[in-house]
Motif scaffolding. Sequence first.
Motif, mmCIF file in Angstrom:
data_model
loop_
_atom_site.group_PDB
_atom_site.id
_atom_site.type_symbol
_atom_site.label_atom_id
_atom_site.label_comp_id
_atom_site.label_asym_id
_atom_site.label_seq_id
_atom_site.Cartn_x
_atom_site.Cartn_y
_atom_site.Cartn_z
ATOM 1 N N GLU A 58 0.846 -1.180 0.000
ATOM 2 C CA GLU A 58 0.000 0.000 0.000
ATOM 3 C C GLU A 58 0.890 1.242 0.000
ATOM 4 O OE1 GLU A 58 -3.787 1.799 2.505
ATOM 5 O OE2 GLU A 58 -2.992 -0.184 2.954
ATOM 6 N N ARG A 59 0.425 2.300 -0.642
ATOM 7 C CA ARG A 59 1.181 3.560 -0.716
ATOM 8 C C ARG A 59 0.412 4.625 0.079
ATOM 9 N NH1 ARG A 59 3.046 3.547 -7.050
ATOM 10 N NH2 ARG A 59 3.495 1.337 -7.137
ATOM 11 N N PRO A 60 0.564 4.653 1.386
ATOM 12 C CA PRO A 60 -0.255 5.524 2.227
ATOM 13 C C PRO A 60 -0.002 7.015 2.019
ATOM 14 C CG PRO A 60 1.433 4.463 3.542
ATOM 15 C CD PRO A 60 1.511 3.859 2.173
ATOM 16 N N ASN A 61 1.172 7.408 1.589
ATOM 17 C CA ASN A 61 1.485 8.839 1.448
ATOM 18 C C ASN A 61 1.371 9.330 0.006
ATOM 19 O OD1 ASN A 61 2.042 8.989 4.218
ATOM 20 N ND2 ASN A 61 4.121 8.245 3.873
ATOM 21 N N GLU A 62 0.842 8.510 -0.870
ATOM 22 C CA GLU A 62 0.705 8.922 -2.267
ATOM 23 C C GLU A 62 -0.437 9.934 -2.395
ATOM 24 O OE1 GLU A 62 0.670 6.649 -6.543
ATOM 25 O OE2 GLU A 62 -0.506 5.742 -4.937
ATOM 26 N N PRO A 63 -0.199 11.092 -3.000
ATOM 27 C CA PRO A 63 -1.276 12.076 -3.176
ATOM 28 C C PRO A 63 -2.414 11.491 -4.027
ATOM 29 C CG PRO A 63 0.864 13.037 -3.701
ATOM 30 C CD PRO A 63 1.075 11.568 -3.514
ATOM 31 N N LEU A 64 -3.653 11.851 -3.703
ATOM 32 C CA LEU A 64 -4.810 11.282 -4.410
ATOM 33 C C LEU A 64 -4.769 11.510 -5.921
ATOM 34 C CD1 LEU A 64 -7.809 11.752 -1.944
ATOM 35 C CD2 LEU A 64 -6.486 9.704 -2.475
ATOM 36 N N PRO A 65 -4.411 12.710 -6.418
ATOM 37 C CA PRO A 65 -4.350 12.866 -7.883
ATOM 38 C C PRO A 65 -3.326 11.917 -8.532
ATOM 39 C CG PRO A 65 -4.351 15.017 -6.825
ATOM 40 C CD PRO A 65 -4.199 13.992 -5.736
ATOM 41 N N THR A 66 -2.213 11.693 -7.856
ATOM 42 C CA THR A 66 -1.184 10.767 -8.366
ATOM 43 C C THR A 66 -1.705 9.344 -8.341
ATOM 44 O OG1 THR A 66 0.532 12.244 -7.524
ATOM 45 C CG2 THR A 66 1.203 9.997 -8.065
ATOM 46 N N LYS A 67 -2.382 8.971 -7.251
ATOM 47 C CA LYS A 67 -2.951 7.625 -7.129
ATOM 48 C C LYS A 67 -3.990 7.377 -8.214
ATOM 49 C CE LYS A 67 -3.773 5.925 -3.040
ATOM 50 N NZ LYS A 67 -3.025 4.706 -2.742
ATOM 51 N N ARG A 68 -4.860 8.358 -8.461
ATOM 52 C CA ARG A 68 -5.879 8.201 -9.510
ATOM 53 C C ARG A 68 -5.225 8.040 -10.884
ATOM 54 N NH1 ARG A 68 -9.039 11.732 -6.105
ATOM 55 N NH2 ARG A 68 -10.930 10.609 -5.532
ATOM 56 N N GLU A 71 -15.603 5.328 -15.164
ATOM 57 C CA GLU A 71 -16.865 5.557 -14.461
ATOM 58 C C GLU A 71 -16.686 5.888 -12.976
ATOM 59 O OE1 GLU A 71 -19.991 5.564 -15.855
ATOM 60 O OE2 GLU A 71 -18.934 5.353 -17.766
ATOM 61 N N ASN A 72 -15.617 5.399 -12.346
ATOM 62 C CA ASN A 72 -15.568 5.444 -10.886
ATOM 63 C C ASN A 72 -14.384 6.152 -10.241
ATOM 64 O OD1 ASN A 72 -17.988 3.728 -10.213
ATOM 65 N ND2 ASN A 72 -16.865 2.346 -11.557
ATOM 66 N N LEU A 73 -13.219 6.150 -10.859
ATOM 67 C CA LEU A 73 -12.026 6.661 -10.163
ATOM 68 C C LEU A 73 -12.181 8.086 -9.658
ATOM 69 C CD1 LEU A 73 -8.847 5.335 -12.030
ATOM 70 C CD2 LEU A 73 -9.832 4.579 -9.875
ATOM 71 N N SER A 74 -12.788 8.940 -10.440
ATOM 72 C CA SER A 74 -12.869 10.358 -10.057
ATOM 73 C C SER A 74 -13.724 10.594 -8.822
ATOM 74 C CB SER A 74 -13.383 11.195 -11.225
ATOM 75 O OG SER A 74 -14.701 10.815 -11.539
ATOM 76 N N ARG A 75 -14.654 9.695 -8.530
ATOM 77 C CA ARG A 75 -15.540 9.903 -7.376
ATOM 78 C C ARG A 75 -15.254 8.969 -6.201
ATOM 79 N NH1 ARG A 75 -20.592 7.657 -10.703
ATOM 80 N NH2 ARG A 75 -20.112 5.478 -10.446
ATOM 81 N N MET A 76 -14.234 8.131 -6.323
ATOM 82 C CA MET A 76 -13.900 7.216 -5.232
ATOM 83 C C MET A 76 -13.090 7.948 -4.167
ATOM 84 S SD MET A 76 -12.965 3.846 -7.517
ATOM 85 C CE MET A 76 -12.648 2.677 -6.226
ATOM 86 N N ASP A 77 -13.369 7.616 -2.904
ATOM 87 C CA ASP A 77 -12.582 8.205 -1.810
ATOM 88 C C ASP A 77 -11.286 7.420 -1.634
ATOM 89 O OD1 ASP A 77 -13.114 5.902 -0.215
ATOM 90 O OD2 ASP A 77 -14.910 6.831 0.619
ATOM 91 N N GLU A 78 -10.446 7.871 -0.719
ATOM 92 C CA GLU A 78 -9.126 7.267 -0.545
ATOM 93 C C GLU A 78 -9.205 5.795 -0.155
ATOM 94 O OE1 GLU A 78 -4.832 8.201 1.584
ATOM 95 O OE2 GLU A 78 -6.596 9.344 2.191
ATOM 96 N N ARG A 79 -10.130 5.451 0.712
ATOM 97 C CA ARG A 79 -10.288 4.055 1.136
ATOM 98 C C ARG A 79 -10.672 3.168 -0.053
ATOM 99 N NH1 ARG A 79 -14.243 0.939 2.286
ATOM 100 N NH2 ARG A 79 -15.809 2.553 2.129
ATOM 101 N N GLN A 80 -11.608 3.633 -0.871
ATOM 102 C CA GLN A 80 -12.022 2.871 -2.044
ATOM 103 C C GLN A 80 -10.880 2.754 -3.059
ATOM 104 O OE1 GLN A 80 -15.438 5.343 -2.925
ATOM 105 N NE2 GLN A 80 -16.838 3.683 -2.391
ATOM 106 N N LEU A 81 -10.121 3.827 -3.230
ATOM 107 C CA LEU A 81 -8.975 3.784 -4.135
ATOM 108 C C LEU A 81 -7.955 2.754 -3.662
ATOM 109 C CD1 LEU A 81 -8.477 7.576 -4.876
ATOM 110 C CD2 LEU A 81 -9.282 5.842 -6.487
#
Length: 166
Positions: free
Chosen positions: A57-67, A92-102
């Motif tokens: 898991e990459r806990p410190n990865e910024p959300l835009p980078t993770k998406r 369909e889903n990546l843009s609206r998923m929260d960090e836990r779902q990602l």
Amino acid sequence: MALLMLSPSPWQLCSLPRCTLCRPVLAPLCVPRGYSGASLGDSGKDMLEIPLPPWKERPNEPLPTKRARLLYESRKRGMLENCILLSLFAKENLSRMDERQLNLYDRLINEPSNDWDIYYWATEAKPTPAVFDNEVMAMLKELAKNKKKEQRLRQPDLEYLFESTN
């Protein structure tokens, strides 16, 4: 000139099957090619197990980078079925998923060593292991059902990434 007329032209040779060309000399060595799959007497001793690094898991990865990474990884799977299924899911889903779902999606597409497993779980051809049976897998299974009967022959274009959401 008479010698040239007796020998076949290069164009005639190129149009013959490979085994025809080697038959007179190499007939015993010319084996038909094909894949037979696992035979009943197969011991599996000739299988090569390639160790894969464990998923982390990459806990410190910024959300835009993770998406962005998950979008790329959804599109570049190595098997067309998952490229199409997962890229449509990502659209369909990546843009609206929260960090836990990602993080759940990241684990789902990167921890299993066999992409066919992901495909079989998503299409419900095989039962999903408990570790992957979560809300993200439920979303993927719902998409795989294709209730709208859409024609899904290729990955979606990436233009949607540049459309304004106003």
